[in-house]
Design an enzyme around this catalytic site. Structure first.
Site, PDB file in Angstrom:
ATOM      1  N   HIS A   1      43.693  38.354  14.641  1.00  0.00           N
ATOM      2  CA  HIS A   1      44.383  36.961  14.007  1.00  0.00           C
ATOM      3  C   HIS A   1      43.492  35.877  13.845  1.00  0.00           C
ATOM      4  CE1 HIS A   1      48.900  35.449  13.818  1.00  0.00           C
ATOM      5  NE2 HIS A   1      48.307  35.230  12.651  1.00  0.00           N
TER       6      HIS A   1
ATOM      7  N   ASP B   1      54.558  35.634  15.901  1.00  0.00           N
ATOM      8  CA  ASP B   1      53.655  36.178  17.118  1.00  0.00           C
ATOM      9  C   ASP B   1      54.317  36.144  18.508  1.00  0.00           C
ATOM     10  OD1 ASP B   1      51.224  36.777  18.221  1.00  0.00           O
ATOM     11  OD2 ASP B   1      50.003  35.394  16.757  1.00  0.00           O
TER      12      ASP B   1
ATOM     13  N   HIS C   1      52.200  35.326  20.599  1.00  0.00           N
ATOM     14  CA  HIS C   1      51.619  34.562  21.251  1.00  0.00           C
ATOM     15  C   HIS C   1      51.418  33.100  20.372  1.00  0.00           C
ATOM     16  CE1 HIS C   1      50.199  38.296  22.493  1.00  0.00           C
ATOM     17  NE2 HIS C   1      50.141  38.004  23.614  1.00  0.00           N
TER      18      HIS C   1
ATOM     19  N   ASP D   1      48.575  31.335  19.809  1.00  0.00           N
ATOM     20  CA  ASP D   1      47.143  31.077  19.158  1.00  0.00           C
ATOM     21  C   ASP D   1      46.771  29.940  18.990  1.00  0.00           C
ATOM     22  OD1 ASP D   1      47.485  33.979  19.292  1.00  0.00           O
ATOM     23  OD2 ASP D   1      47.528  34.042  17.009  1.00  0.00           O
TER      24      ASP D   1
ATOM     25  N   HIS E   1      40.598  34.721  18.455  1.00  0.00           N
ATOM     26  CA  HIS E   1      41.957  34.915  17.977  1.00  0.00           C
ATOM     27  C   HIS E   1      43.029  34.233  18.436  1.00  0.00           C
ATOM     28  CE1 HIS E   1      43.564  38.631  20.685  1.00  0.00           C
ATOM     29  NE2 HIS E   1      42.946  37.704  21.360  1.00  0.00           N
TER      30      HIS E   1
ATOM     31  N   ASP F   1      51.803  38.455  12.971  1.00  0.00           N
ATOM     32  CA  ASP F   1      51.050  39.287  13.920  1.00  0.00           C
ATOM     33  C   ASP F   1      51.971  40.551  14.510  1.00  0.00           C
ATOM     34  OD1 ASP F   1      49.709  40.281  16.393  1.00  0.00           O
ATOM     35  OD2 ASP F   1      48.777  38.397  16.761  1.00  0.00           O
TER      36      ASP F   1
ATOM     37  N   ASP G   1      52.138  41.975  17.115  1.00  0.00           N
ATOM     38  CA  ASP G   1      52.469  42.166  18.430  1.00  0.00           C
ATOM     39  C   ASP G   1      53.700  41.208  18.814  1.00  0.00           C
ATOM     40  OD1 ASP G   1      51.701  39.565  19.043  1.00  0.00           O
ATOM     41  OD2 ASP G   1      49.573  39.948  19.448  1.00  0.00           O
TER      42      ASP G   1
ATOM     43  N   GLU H   1      46.546  42.467  13.350  1.00  0.00           N
ATOM     44  CA  GLU H   1      46.537  42.999  14.839  1.00  0.00           C
ATOM     45  C   GLU H   1      46.843  44.459  14.799  1.00  0.00           C
ATOM     46  OE1 GLU H   1      44.807  41.800  17.286  1.00  0.00           O
ATOM     47  OE2 GLU H   1      44.640  39.790  16.972  1.00  0.00           O
TER      48      GLU H   1
END
Length: 400
Positions: free
Chosen positions: A182, A205, A207, A209, A222, A312, A314, A357
Site C-alpha cells: 500500500h 483498509d 489499517h 496507514d 506502507h 487494501d 486486508d 497487498e
C-alpha cells in the site's frame, strides 16, 4: 471492534445526516445531498398505457420481457473520456517485510482480469509492470531517514508510479493500479489529483496507514502512505521532492472504511483531523449500505467530484482473503466488500482504483467453485480470485 474513531462533532454530524429509508429506495432522486443508485424502475415500461393481462390491453399488443421487473438506463461515466481501463502494475514490496506481494499484479492478470474487463465492455490497455527494482537501485547510499525503512528507494519507485498514473489519467481512461504493497497509494492518489484537482478518496483498509515517521512502531512506509498524501509528514522526506504541496489531499475529501487495527498514536492523529473514519464498529452498527452513503456524503456531498478507490485486500476478513501479509480478524464480509465497489461504480464518478497487498505466496487454494461464480475468472487461489471479483464490481458488474 475498535471504538469509533470519529470525533464527537463528526459523529453527531453523521447521525443527523443519515438518509431516511425512503431516500435509499431504488429509483429515488438525490435527497439532502446523498447520491443515490443509478435510476431503476419497476413494473411497466415508460409510456405503457395498460397493465399486462388487463382487459384494455391493445389488441395484438405483445407483452415484452422489459415490461416486467427491473431495468436500468445505459451506464455513463462522468470523468472518463472513453470506456477504457489503463492497467498499471506496481510490484513494490519495499514498504513492508513480506516477500511475495510483488507477485500480486501478474497473478491478478493471469487470473482472468482482461477477460473480465472485456466482458463488461471495457477497452483494455496494459502498461505492464513498472520496473521499480531498477529505479530503486539508483539509490545505493546511506539513508538520511532512519525512521522510515527504504525511504529514498520507495520515493524513487513511487515517483515512477505517480508519473505513470498521471499519464494514463490524462488520456481519460479508468486507471487501475495493482500492488504491490500500500506504499503506492501516495503515488496513485497524487498522480490522479494532478489531473482531477477536485478528487476525493475512499480508502478501504483494516489499517489506517496514517502513521508518521515519529509515530510508526515499525518504520514501514506502507503504514504511512495515507498520512503522507494528507500532508501530515513534516519536514519533507529525502527522495520525495517530487511529491509537492499541490499533490496533497484535503482532509475533508478522504474517508476510511473498515478500519479495525489502528495504532495508539495513529488513532490520536485521526481524531484530531478532518478525515471521515468508519471503523468496523460503524459497519456493525449501521450496516455497510449506510456507511458507504455517509462516506460519500462527507467527501462528495453533491456527487460532482471524481472518486479514487484505494482498496487494501486486508480490509476483507481472513476467512475470504488469507493471502495478505497483515491479516486482522473481524473484517469485511464477501458481500460487504463487493457492495462498496458496486456502490462506488453506481455513482458514475469512480475514475480510478488501487487494489493492493495481495500476496500469492501466502494465499490458499479456492475451496470450491459455486453457482454464480464468474466464468471469466480462472484464478484458483482464494485471495487472487477475490481481488479480480472486486475489480469487476468496481468496473460495473452487478448481480442483476
Amino acid at each position: 471492534g475498535l471504538p469509533g474513531l470519529l470525533s464527537l462533532h463528526h459523529r453527531n454530524r453523521e447521525v443527523q445526516s443519515l438518509p431516511s429509508a425512503t431516500a435509499m429506495m431504488p429509483g429515488m432522486t438525490m435527497l439532502r445531498g446523498f447520491a443515490t443508485s443509478r435510476p431503476l424502475h419497476r413494473g411497466l415500461a415508460v409510456g405503457r398505457k395498460s397493465a399486462p393481462g388487463s382487459n384494455n390491453t391493445p389488441k395484438g399488443r405483445c407483452i415484452r420481457p422489459k415490461d416486467f421487473g427491473w431495468y436500468s438506463k445505459e451506464k455513463t461515466y462522468n470523468f472518463l473520456k472513453q470506456k477504457t481501463v489503463s492497467l498499471v502494475g506496481a510490484p513494490l514490496a519495499a514498504g513492508q517485510h513480506q516477500l511475495g506481494v510483488e507477485k500480486g499484479p501478474q497473478a491478478i492478470r493471469d487470473g482472468g482480469l482482461l477477460s473480465v474487463a472485456k466482458t463488461l465492455g471495457w477497452g483494455f490497455q496494459d502498461v505492464g509492470d513498472l520496473d521499480v527494482e531498477s529505479v530503486m537501485a539508483q539509490f545505493d547510499g546511506e539513508s538520511g531517514m532512519t525512521r522510515v525503512r527504504n525511504c529514498e528507494r520507495i520515493g524513487l519507485a513511487n515517483k515512477l508510479v505517480h508519473e505513470t498514473v498521471r499519464q494514463q489519467a490524462r488520456k481519460g481512461n479508468f486507471v487501475l493500479t495493482l500492488g504491490g504493497d500500500h506504499s503506492i497509494a501516495s503515488a496513485t492518489i497524487s498522480g490522479m489529483r494532478t489531473v482531477h484537482e477536485d478528487l476525493c478518496v475512499i480508502w478501504v483498509d483494516a489499517h489506517a496507514d496514517s502513521n508518521t515517521p515519529t509515530t510508526s512502531p515499525s518504520g514501514n512506509y506502507h503504514g504511512m502512505s495515507a498520512a503522507h498524501v494528507l500532508n501530515w509528514i513534516s519536514p519533507p522526506m529525502p527522495g520525495w521532492e517530487w511529491l509537492r504541496q499541490e499533490h496533497m489531499m484535503k482532509e475533508q475529501r478522504v474517508a476510511f472504511i473498515g478500519l479495525r487495527d489502528v495504532d495508539v498514536l495513529e488513532r490520536q492523529l485521526l481524531r484530531q483531523s478532518g478525515v471521515a473514519v468508519y471503523t468496523m464498529h460503524e459497519v456493525d452498527r449501521w450496516g455497510i449500505g449506510q456507511v458507504v452513503e455517509m462516506a460519500l456524503h462527507r467527501v462528495n456531498p453533491h456527487s460532482d467530484r471524481p472518486i479514487h478507490l484505494t482498496f487494501d485486500i486486508d480490509a476483507c476478513d481472513p476467512s475470504i482473503a488469507p493471502g495478505t501479509g497483515t491479516c486482522s480478524r473481524g473484517g469485511l464480509s464477501f458481500r460487504e466488500a463487493h457492495y462498496i465497489c458496486e456502490r462506488l461504480s453506481m455513482t458514475n464518478n469512480l475514475c480510478s482504483m488501487d487494489l493492493v497487498e495481495v500476496n500469492p505466496a501466502l494465499d490458499e487454494p479456492t475451496p470450491s467453485k459455486m453457482h454464480g461464480d464468474c466464468s471469466s475468472i480462472t484464478a484458483d487461489m482464494q485471495t487472487v480470485r477475490l481481488a479480480i471479483e472486486l475489480i469487476s464490481s468496481a468496473l460495473g458488474r452487478v448481480i442483476c
